[in-house]
Write an enzyme that holds these catalytic residues in place. Structure first.
Site, short mmCIF file in Angstrom:
data_model
loop_
_atom_site.label_atom_id
_atom_site.label_comp_id
_atom_site.label_asym_id
_atom_site.label_seq_id
_atom_site.Cartn_x
_atom_site.Cartn_y
_atom_site.Cartn_z
N LYS A 183 26.52 -26.45 1.36
CA LYS A 183 27.71 -26.40 0.86
C LYS A 183 28.40 -27.85 1.22
CE LYS A 183 32.29 -24.10 0.53
NZ LYS A 183 33.04 -23.07 0.83
N LYS A 235 26.06 -25.49 -3.67
CA LYS A 235 27.43 -25.67 -4.12
C LYS A 235 28.09 -26.95 -3.83
CE LYS A 235 31.65 -23.41 -3.46
NZ LYS A 235 32.45 -22.24 -2.78
N SER A 261 35.23 -24.71 -9.32
CA SER A 261 36.38 -24.97 -10.14
C SER A 261 36.49 -26.25 -10.81
CB SER A 261 37.46 -24.63 -9.18
OG SER A 261 37.43 -25.60 -8.18
#
Ligand code: PBG
Length: 316
Positions: A183, A235, A261
């Site tokens: 991440k 991610k 997003s």
């Protein structure tokens, strides 16, 4: 013929819907930076879950948005059995049972008044080990609420092992751990801050990864697997397809990618301006993520894309 020989096929079951549920609202609240995505009420979340099932989506990833007054330094709303996320897990399980894999974000940032993913030490730095204790508790309340899969997303060292132990200790051996393995500290999380009403000032560079690094992800991957991760995630997705491909090549556990997003917002914004063809761009972005090696894709377009991919509809 293109359809016949296609090397990559998207399927509704590839898709997981991330969804936000906000405490204390009677109408869904639109997220301006993510047109089409809302902070759900408990009621509209249940409806969204049913819609996802009907479209063939395989999972839902739940994020809780507590009332502002409930945020504090330790993020106690995240471990309250009646906290919004726990309530939402129960709601969704009651509504769809086992027809969706119900997953939950296991992180403190939605619940802390400072907006960090962990608790802070006296100097205001994120305290890794003190945070692990909070994550253990979170895993247990989420499991008690009925979640199928927990997703520790705070990038604390040792989080997967601690969460696994905490689950096993209370007899929840069957709750799986989806590790946010690679991440990155990303500018593309911007719209998410609005989505969860985050109070974060500053950044997460002390615990999330540097965009410059690939080998580091392989190290994170080895650690997560050793600690008991059942599935692993990369991610963001789009800007990190090389990481995704490398991770997917290296492991035999299911690999997920999170189209976040900002990736969503970019396509929606460009489409709104008439600069790209929205529907094609969405499926192309998802196809690219699958081609790179994702078994599962978390995407805010999950339900819509699944509907368009349904058998008998010409998706492309
Ligand atoms: C942490 C978390 C974040 C996202 C998912 N889980 C925010 C962050 O790490 O800053 C971002 C998802 C998105 O941008 O769509 N709870």
């Amino acid at each position: 013929m293109r359809r016949m020989v296609a090397e990559t096929r998207l399927h509704p079951a590839d898709l997981i819907l991330p969804a936000f549920v906000r405490e204390g609202v009677s109408e869904p609240v639109p997220i301006s930076a993510m047109p089409g995505v809302v902070q759900h009420t408990r009621d509209t979340l249940r409806k969204a879950a049913v819609e996802a099932v009907e479209a063939g989506v395989s999972g839902i990833m739940l994020f809780g948005v507590p009332e502002d007054t409930k945020k504090d330094a330790l993020g106690t709303a995240g471990t309250d059995p009646d906290g919004i996320l726990q309530v939402a897990i129960r709601d969704v399980r009651a509504e769809v049972g086992d027809e969706l894999v119900v997953m939950s974000d296991l992180c403190l940032d939605e619940y802390t008044d400072h907006g960090h993913c962990g608790v802070l030490d006296a100097e205001g730095r994120v305290d890794n080990d003190a945070t692990l204790e909070r994550y253990a508790e979170m895993a247990q309340v989420q499991a008690d609420a009925g979640v199928h899969v927990v997703g520790p997303s705070g990038m604390m060292d040792g989080q997967v092992g601690v969460v696994r132990d905490a689950l096993d200790t209370i007899g929840k051996e069957d709750v799986a751990v989806l590790a946010y393995t690679a991440k990155y500290a990303s500018a593309f999380y911007g719209p998410f801050r609005e989505a969860v009403g985050s109070s974060l000032k500053g950044d997460r560079k002390t615990y999330q990864q540097d965009a410059a690094n690939l080998r580091e992800s392989m190290r994170e991957l080895a650690l997560d697997l050793e600690e008991g991760a059942d599935m692993v995630m990369v991610k963001p997705a789009g800007p990190y397809l090389d990481v995704l491909a490398k991770v997917a090549d290296a492991v035999d556990v299911p690999v997920a990618a999170y189209q976040i997003s900002g990736e969503y917002a970019m396509i929606e914004a460009a489409a709104e301006k008439g600069w790209i063809e929205r529907d094609k761009a969405i499926l192309e972005s998802l196809t690219g993520i699958k081609r790179a090696g994702a078994r599962m894709i978390l995407t805010y377009w999950a339900t819509e894309a699944a509907q368009r991919l349904a058998p008998g509809t010409a998706a492309r």
